[in-house]
Enzyme design. Structure first.
Site, PDB file in Angstrom:
ATOM      1  N   GLY A 464       0.760  -1.246   0.000  1.00 16.01           N
ATOM      2  CA  GLY A 464       0.000   0.000   0.000  1.00 16.01           C
ATOM      3  C   GLY A 464       0.785   1.287   0.000  1.00 16.01           C
ATOM      4  O   GLY A 464       0.334   2.287  -0.551  1.00 16.01           O
ATOM      5  N   GLU A 707       7.361   2.305   9.885  1.00 18.38           N
ATOM      6  CA  GLU A 707       7.093   1.991  11.298  1.00 18.38           C
ATOM      7  C   GLU A 707       7.116   3.242  12.185  1.00 18.38           C
ATOM      8  O   GLU A 707       6.305   3.354  13.098  1.00 18.38           O
ATOM      9  CB  GLU A 707       8.078   0.950  11.848  1.00 18.38           C
ATOM     10  CG  GLU A 707       8.600  -0.069  10.856  1.00 18.38           C
ATOM     11  CD  GLU A 707       7.641  -1.194  10.495  1.00 18.38           C
ATOM     12  OE1 GLU A 707       6.692  -1.438  11.235  1.00 18.38           O
ATOM     13  OE2 GLU A 707       7.865  -1.819   9.436  1.00 18.38           O
TER      14      GLU A 707
END
Ligand code: MOS
Length: 740
Positions: A464, A707
């Site tokens: 994505g 992250e």
């Protein structure tokens, strides 16, 4: 944001429906499979009656442990299975009658249509011999054990538990429940045996190479005989980082019926059968001098794994390196529970660890009567205290400055519950995020055709964030060509091998290979252009360097005299080349890895309101600042940062698997009851990037981004809630009931 950021190159395909996801491939004569799950949480299957299902309309086969041939690779040590390593010991679907978790597949029903298979699946009847199951982490803490896998040993520098002797100290415990990835796209696979020893799978995976490897290992096939396609992925967050039993079931089923077989697992099985973030309890002991210098941090974590396999992640890692502290020790333990094996999820390890560490930092700052940002500045690690190396780059202080300014930090009061607007208490909070910045190897093939169109091929996947866009941008920047001159082919085996997408590393991995191959292309074209007979040669332009040429719009043009130019077609014709092809095997790591400590950093600032009577939390504003080196593609990077921060808000306020421990069942196994943030929950979100090149990480100077977008967000929310209300909630998610 940069002036002219590029749009997502696959946006049109995605919004018009021409992008093909795993379950959408056209497979001739495809049958449909549906998995029947166990209704007990531990024990054995006594009987399983499949007759009614077999007689149901359209049913082709029903597979159970009784009639299914063993998966060859599942029998790693046939003489003594107990000798198998517990690390990476997947659930062996249909191998025997043992049940290790609720909803574990006990049968695969196959029929000619999806509707018929769903009906037939309801007709499978099993009886069980129940055994005592364990699903409650709190109850099982006594069984916590040291992981068997490497790199999980206790860590210590200086004195252990030094916080106990400190002038100022706190000792606090935090806990969080199981969270599940909940991507939009369901787990989906079409498996097709092309011959007895040849298999094609269209499957949701973040790494087609990994899937090829694991499937060929399991079915003892030659690797090159397994073809894996995952050209598009509809979100994943880590859930597709391994081959799951439902995929193995599809392969087994397709073999049995000698037809292609499709399995799309339903949303309920997305909760029970494809991993989760492990639930965890953590303890932080923290000590400082009375003026706020850290003297000791002890970080302990206990997280769950499954009963049949060991899953580990670096929960206590963050406390080893984020702040300057002479004495630090970390202890990490795991507890087996009767669940599916957990898997990396959204900032794995650090997301959980930062919740404890960054809340504890806030608690300590409050105890010291110090501004929490000031406390962090005072304990800023100028070099990596764990690796004892300089940082490659670190702009955390700049992130603090920019974020404080944008969120309006100066309006914050040190004392909680000081700002009230009507029925709402207003508070400000922040949390720091960090994640290793990695670079692994990747291969990219570049093909330049007669029109100067550049095709880049790599097997890498994109769940994505926009891998194709990143590749396009790097190629466009490196070659100085327009974006429309670049095309990407990716997401299947057979293309040059790219790494699994994960660990915030795809830009570093694949982007570096793109950068390198584009430079090689330029060098090669400059060579060809300099040859005798070329227009450059006849125009007496000698010693052409790659940077002397412009590669755009179908021509190769001499930059110092644009009249001197040649079409790609003509240049290739003169050199008897049908087109130009170069494959670059870009190496990971590199010499700087041992000289510098490479991390990305982020700071999340939150302003929120808590309703004084109902405990409802309304986020007013988020400012997320990222130190991720060079930002390659401004729009996709901003989107990723927002997406991660939203995930962090989910972690802070909503996401929680509720288990009825009497039965070991996940009772909110659907998106109505398992809450994730929706538009109405999300306020204005501002993203700021430092956007400064890291000279050591990779040729572009980027650092990982995925992250750090989430790590540090949950504590920022928890800290803001404390600032608003004076209530320190140490248990996620922070739901209204905990605030009234
Ligand atoms: Mo990720 S949790 O590295 O897909």
């Amino acid at each position: 944001m940069e002036k002219d950021p590029i749009d997502r190159v696959d946006a049109r395909a995605k919004v018009t429906g021409t992008a093909t996801y795993a379950s959408e491939y056209k497979a001739e004569n495809v049958a449909h499979g549906f998995l029947v799950g166990s209704t007990i949480t531990k024990g054995t299957i006594k009987t399983i009656d499949t007759k009614a299902a077999e007689r149901a309309p359209g049913v082709i086969a029903v597979l159970t442990y009784i009639n299914t041939p063993k998966v060859p690779g599942h029998i790693a040590n046939p003489d003594d299975p107990s000798k198998e390593p517990i690390v990476n010991r997947p659930l062996k679907i249909f191998n025997d009658n043992k049940i290790a978790y609720y909803d574990q597949p006990v049968a695969l029903v196959i029929a000619d249509t999806y509707e018929r298979v769903r009906h037939a699946a309801t007709l499978v009847k099993a009886t069980y011999e129940k055994a005592e199951h364990h699903t409650d982490l709190d109850e099982e803490l006594g069984k916590a054990k040291m992981p068997a896998g490497p790199d999980m040993k206790d860590y210590s520098r200086g004195e252990e538990d030094a916080y106990k002797k400190a002038e100022v100290s706190i000792e606090v415990a935090y806990d969080q429940p199981i969270e599940v990835h909940s991507p939009m796209e369901l787990g989906s696979i079409i498996a097709r045996w092309d011959a007895d020893d040849r298999l094609t799978v269209y499957t949701k995976t973040q790494g087609v190479q990994d899937t090829q490897q694991s499937v060929s290992d399991m079915f003892k096939l030659k690797k090159e005989n397994v073809t894996v396609h995952a050209e598009y992925i509809g979100g994943s967050f880590g859930m597709a980082l391994r081959t799951w039993p439902y995929e193995v079931a599809a392969i087994l089923g397709a073999k049995k019926i000698k037809r292609p077989l499709k399995i799309v697992i339903p949303r309920e099985q997305m909760f029970t059968n494809v991993g989760s973030r492990p639930s965890a309890v953590q303890k932080i002991g923290m000590g400082t001098t009375k003026d706020g210098k850290l003297t000791g941090i002890t970080h302990e974590a206990i997280a769950h794994t499954s009963s049949y396999e060991e899953f580990t992640e670096g929960i206590v890692s963050i406390s080893k390196m984020l702040y300057a502290c002479p004495n630090m020790n970390g202890r990490y333990r795991i507890v087996p529970l009767n669940t599916c094996t957990p898997i990396w999820m959204r900032g794995p390890g650090e997301a959980t660890g930062s919740f404890a560490l960054e809340c504890a930092m806030d608690e300590m700052a409050y105890k010291l009567k110090m501004d929490p940002v000031e406390f962090r500045r005072l304990n800023h690690a100028d070099t990596d205290p764990e690796k004892k190396l300089p940082w490659s780059t670190k702009y955390l202080k700049e992130c603090y400055d920019m974020g404080m300014e944008k969120i309006g930090w100066k309006s914050r009061s040190l004392e909680p519950q000081r700002i009230r607007e009507g029925d709402w208490y207003v508070g400000y909070g922040m949390g720091t995020g960090v994640f290793g910045s990695f670079r692994w190897g990747a291969s990219v093939k570049a093909i330049v055709d007669n029109n100067g169109q550049l095709l880049l091929q790599c097997s890498v996947n994109d769940m994505g964030p926009g891998v194709a866009t990143m590749m396009t941008k790097i190629a466009s920047d490196t070659m100085g060509i327009p974006v429309k001159q670049v095309r990407i082919e990716m997401g299947s085996t057979g293309l040059p091998p790219g790494p699994t997408q994960g660990g915030s590393a795809t830009t570093a991995n694949v982007g570096s290979a793109v950068h390198e191959v584009c430079n090689d292309i330029k060098v090669r074209i400059a060579e060809l252009a300099g040859k005798e007979g070329s227009v450059f040669h006849t125009s007496r332009v000698h010693n052409i360097k790659p940077e002397d040429l412009i590669y755009a719009d179908g021509y190769i043009t001499y930059s110092k005299d644009p009249k001197i130019r040649i079409t790609y077609a003509e240049l290739f014709r003169q050199n008897n080349l049908p087109q130009l092809e170069i494959t670059k095997d870009s190496k990971g790591g590199g010499p700087n890895q041992d000289k510098y400590s490479m991390y990305s950093f982020s700071v999340h600032f939150v302003k929120l309101s808590v309703h004084a009577l109902t405990g409802m939390v309304k986020i007013n504003k988020v400012v997320s600042c990222g130190d991720a080196g060079t930002i390659i593609s401004a729009k996709t990077a901003e989107s990723q940062m927002i997406g991660g921060a939203v995930g962090g808000i989910g972690m802070a306020l909503m996401e929680e698997i509720v288990i009825d421990h009497r039965y070991g069942r996940f009772i909110n196994n659907n998106l109505a009851d398992y809450h994730v943030p929706v538009n109405a929950d999300i306020p204005e979100m501002e993203v700021i990037f430092i956007n400064k090149k890291d000279p050591y990480t990779n040729p572009m100077g980027s650092k990982g981004l995925g992250e750090i977008a989430l790590v540090g967000m949950a504590p920022a929310v928890a800290n803001a809630i404390f600032n608003a209300t004076g209530k320190r909630i140490r248990s996620l998610p922070i739901t209204p009931d905990k605030l009234i």
